[in-house]
Write a protein that holds these residues in place. Sequence first.
Motif, mmCIF file in Angstrom:
data_model
loop_
_atom_site.group_PDB
_atom_site.id
_atom_site.type_symbol
_atom_site.label_atom_id
_atom_site.label_comp_id
_atom_site.label_asym_id
_atom_site.label_seq_id
_atom_site.Cartn_x
_atom_site.Cartn_y
_atom_site.Cartn_z
ATOM 1 N N PRO A 143 -5.156 -1.163 15.410
ATOM 2 C CA PRO A 143 -4.102 -0.361 16.037
ATOM 3 C C PRO A 143 -2.814 -0.414 15.216
ATOM 4 C CG PRO A 143 -5.165 -1.793 17.650
ATOM 5 C CD PRO A 143 -5.654 -2.229 16.303
ATOM 6 N N PRO A 144 -1.956 0.596 15.345
ATOM 7 C CA PRO A 144 -0.728 0.640 14.546
ATOM 8 C C PRO A 144 0.377 -0.273 15.040
ATOM 9 C CG PRO A 144 -0.855 2.566 15.948
ATOM 10 C CD PRO A 144 -2.152 1.834 16.129
ATOM 11 N N THR A 145 0.102 -1.095 16.047
ATOM 12 C CA THR A 145 1.116 -1.988 16.595
ATOM 13 C C THR A 145 1.674 -2.903 15.515
ATOM 14 O OG1 THR A 145 -0.218 -2.011 18.598
ATOM 15 C CG2 THR A 145 1.586 -3.584 18.471
ATOM 16 N N GLY A 146 2.967 -2.899 15.354
ATOM 17 C CA GLY A 146 3.600 -3.689 14.306
ATOM 18 C C GLY A 146 3.754 -2.942 12.990
ATOM 19 N N GLY A 147 3.146 -1.752 12.895
ATOM 20 C CA GLY A 147 3.333 -0.908 11.710
ATOM 21 C C GLY A 147 2.827 -1.513 10.421
ATOM 22 N N GLN A 148 1.647 -2.157 10.456
ATOM 23 C CA GLN A 148 1.182 -2.893 9.279
ATOM 24 C C GLN A 148 0.161 -2.140 8.424
ATOM 25 O OE1 GLN A 148 0.669 -7.343 10.683
ATOM 26 N NE2 GLN A 148 0.431 -5.985 12.435
ATOM 27 N N GLY A 149 -0.432 -1.047 8.932
ATOM 28 C CA GLY A 149 -1.581 -0.432 8.288
ATOM 29 C C GLY A 149 -1.340 0.042 6.870
ATOM 30 N N LEU A 150 -0.377 0.948 6.689
ATOM 31 C CA LEU A 150 -0.094 1.463 5.351
ATOM 32 C C LEU A 150 0.308 0.329 4.416
ATOM 33 C CD1 LEU A 150 1.888 4.649 4.439
ATOM 34 C CD2 LEU A 150 2.523 2.493 3.390
ATOM 35 N N ASN A 151 1.094 -0.593 4.925
ATOM 36 C CA ASN A 151 1.551 -1.721 4.106
ATOM 37 C C ASN A 151 0.381 -2.572 3.622
ATOM 38 O OD1 ASN A 151 4.754 -1.838 4.540
ATOM 39 N ND2 ASN A 151 3.806 -1.228 6.457
ATOM 40 N N LEU A 152 -0.565 -2.828 4.510
ATOM 41 C CA LEU A 152 -1.726 -3.638 4.153
ATOM 42 C C LEU A 152 -2.528 -2.976 3.039
ATOM 43 C CD1 LEU A 152 -3.432 -6.160 4.848
ATOM 44 C CD2 LEU A 152 -4.595 -4.778 6.582
ATOM 45 N N GLY A 153 -2.701 -1.652 3.119
ATOM 46 C CA GLY A 153 -3.449 -0.942 2.090
ATOM 47 C C GLY A 153 -2.762 -0.952 0.740
ATOM 48 N N VAL A 154 -1.455 -0.692 0.736
ATOM 49 C CA VAL A 154 -0.704 -0.712 -0.522
ATOM 50 C C VAL A 154 -0.755 -2.099 -1.157
ATOM 51 C CG1 VAL A 154 1.636 -0.581 -1.471
ATOM 52 C CG2 VAL A 154 0.806 1.221 0.048
ATOM 53 N N GLN A 155 -0.693 -3.125 -0.318
ATOM 54 C CA GLN A 155 -0.752 -4.494 -0.841
ATOM 55 C C GLN A 155 -2.143 -4.841 -1.354
ATOM 56 O OE1 GLN A 155 0.978 -6.747 2.446
ATOM 57 N NE2 GLN A 155 2.687 -5.294 2.447
ATOM 58 N N ASP A 156 -3.206 -4.269 -0.756
ATOM 59 C CA ASP A 156 -4.551 -4.380 -1.328
ATOM 60 C C ASP A 156 -4.557 -3.841 -2.754
ATOM 61 O OD1 ASP A 156 -5.699 -5.404 0.994
ATOM 62 O OD2 ASP A 156 -6.603 -3.511 1.610
ATOM 63 N N ALA A 157 -3.999 -2.645 -2.919
ATOM 64 C CA ALA A 157 -3.995 -1.998 -4.233
ATOM 65 C C ALA A 157 -3.255 -2.835 -5.266
ATOM 66 C CB ALA A 157 -3.364 -0.605 -4.126
ATOM 67 N N PHE A 158 -2.159 -3.436 -4.854
ATOM 68 C CA PHE A 158 -1.371 -4.258 -5.765
ATOM 69 C C PHE A 158 -2.146 -5.497 -6.195
ATOM 70 C CE2 PHE A 158 2.896 -5.254 -7.345
ATOM 71 C CZ PHE A 158 3.438 -3.980 -7.423
ATOM 72 N N ASN A 159 -2.917 -6.061 -5.280
ATOM 73 C CA ASN A 159 -3.720 -7.238 -5.603
ATOM 74 C C ASN A 159 -4.888 -6.871 -6.503
ATOM 75 O OD1 ASN A 159 -6.133 -9.174 -4.935
ATOM 76 N ND2 ASN A 159 -4.319 -10.278 -4.245
ATOM 77 N N LEU A 160 -5.518 -5.744 -6.226
ATOM 78 C CA LEU A 160 -6.712 -5.350 -6.966
ATOM 79 C C LEU A 160 -6.408 -4.765 -8.337
ATOM 80 C CD1 LEU A 160 -9.759 -4.751 -7.176
ATOM 81 C CD2 LEU A 160 -9.342 -2.639 -5.873
ATOM 82 N N GLY A 161 -5.319 -4.018 -8.463
ATOM 83 C CA GLY A 161 -5.085 -3.225 -9.667
ATOM 84 C C GLY A 161 -5.159 -4.007 -10.958
ATOM 85 N N TRP A 162 -4.390 -5.088 -11.084
ATOM 86 C CA TRP A 162 -4.345 -5.810 -12.353
ATOM 87 C C TRP A 162 -5.652 -6.552 -12.619
ATOM 88 C CZ3 TRP A 162 -4.331 -11.239 -13.013
ATOM 89 C CH2 TRP A 162 -4.245 -11.996 -11.838
ATOM 90 N N LYS A 163 -6.342 -6.943 -11.557
ATOM 91 C CA LYS A 163 -7.613 -7.658 -11.727
ATOM 92 C C LYS A 163 -8.711 -6.725 -12.220
ATOM 93 C CE LYS A 163 -6.385 -10.895 -8.026
ATOM 94 N NZ LYS A 163 -6.668 -11.346 -6.650
ATOM 95 N N LEU A 164 -8.773 -5.534 -11.618
ATOM 96 C CA LEU A 164 -9.764 -4.560 -12.069
ATOM 97 C C LEU A 164 -9.441 -4.086 -13.480
ATOM 98 C CD1 LEU A 164 -12.261 -2.919 -11.444
ATOM 99 C CD2 LEU A 164 -10.820 -1.254 -10.244
ATOM 100 N N ALA A 165 -8.156 -3.932 -13.779
ATOM 101 C CA ALA A 165 -7.749 -3.556 -15.136
ATOM 102 C C ALA A 165 -8.171 -4.623 -16.138
ATOM 103 C CB ALA A 165 -6.242 -3.346 -15.195
ATOM 104 N N ALA A 166 -7.999 -5.878 -15.787
ATOM 105 C CA ALA A 166 -8.413 -6.970 -16.670
ATOM 106 C C ALA A 166 -9.913 -6.930 -16.931
ATOM 107 C CB ALA A 166 -8.017 -8.311 -16.062
#
Length: 483
Positions: free
Chosen positions: A291-314
């Motif tokens: 559920p969108p309670t707390g407004g975390q959804g979009l933030n969680l996804g963007v933070q996934d991308a930030f964690n994955l990006g440099w690792k997949l690039a490596a």
Amino acid sequence: MDSPQVTAEPFDVIIAGCGPTGAMLAAELRLHDVRVLVLEKDTEPVSFVRIVGLHIRSLELMAMRGLLDRLLEHGRRRPAGGFFAAIDKPAPEGLDSAHAYLLGIPQPVVVRLLEEHAIALGAQVRRGAAVAGFEQDDESVAVELADGGQLRSRYLVGCDGARSTVRKLLGVGFPGEPSRTGTLMGELEVGVPPEEIAAKVTEVRETDQRFMLGPAGAGVYRVVVPVAGVSEDRAEPTLEDFKQQLRAIAGTDFGVHSPRWLSRFGDATRLAERYRVGRVLLAGDAAHIHPPTGGQGLNLGVQDAFNLGWKLAAQVRGWAPETLLDTYQAERHPVAEDVLDNTRAQMELLSTEPGPRAVRRLLTELMDFDEVNRYLIEKITAIGIRYDFGEGPDLLGRRLRDLELRHGHLYDLLHRGRGLLLDRTERLTVGGWSDRVDYLADPTAVLDVPCVLLRPDGHVAWIGNDQQDLDNHLSRWFGKPIN
């Protein structure tokens, strides 16, 4: 009959979905010269203007890539408080961030700016292109499109939302709970005076915290109204749906008219069993919904991308340590579990039943204690995350705030998506890792440890002052040194 010919395209990574997660991931990969194609099934960006909130950690990530000023031009800052179950408590003083506020901003603007950022870095985006199937082997992934075309890349990442085609084709389980309650949400103009709205909202919210009418600018109100039961209808709600439900809950429809956008959502809560199967990965809503309670959804996804990006690039660039890509799931899956749990708790606290209302009153009292309020704010805004990097000081595994340095700010040095050694002793070196890790000697940095090694996502990977120990950790995160 001959099988369709696979088009030889020079792509290292294909991303399904050009929402905030997919666009952010594409940009992160392009910082490391990874050849990226983003496939978006919709031919045009979404037309409705839904306001979302970027929390503290997401704002920090945008600052790390030089994007924050652009976002600030289109958003409105709000205090960083009152998020947890809509319990109206101010944020505690002294939050450990230079960006301790919420940024309300239209979601299409976030998507557009991130997409433009990715394209400026060299990513390709194809609209009207949906993934219909794929097959992978030890070397690559063959991706079949809905129009019959086929592409090949080294990796495929599903950022294609809650009903992810990639996840379903991958056969990854998506366990959790189906929706039990529904909610209508939209932005509409109203036909009654503001004082009348405020009085009625106060009255209704005494018994139903899920109900809300709040100003959204220039005579427009954001409307959130609960719905009895769960509708199987996935169509967008109508203005009449809103009027009927408002009359049922509040006794008046407030004269709502001229909607900017209307939507419905349930409280389904699900988490993918795995984030990676071979050369195919999942991120954002494709990996978790809540559920969108707390407004975390979009933030969680963007933070996934930030964690994955440099690792997949490596991995693509050939210097990743053997287990680096596995740390994506090891780090982000528990974070998503925690978000799902705190949204479950918040939904219970929004219940109109006597038991949950009693717990809500108790928690409201407890949040007057600074430690409780601070803990919940840090949880919602993701600045309390600590990845498990092993034994060490409390700072190890945490993100580092945007420190003021002798010449500028720390996050200004992270725009290229590389690691960084901040050396207050002026005695260490990154040596053979200089193609992946930057070095800054600054004895004036306000930090109570001698030196820190930052990963490209801003998390502290090492603390100390011994060169040999540093070299071991550089190898752990950044692979073998160049000769």
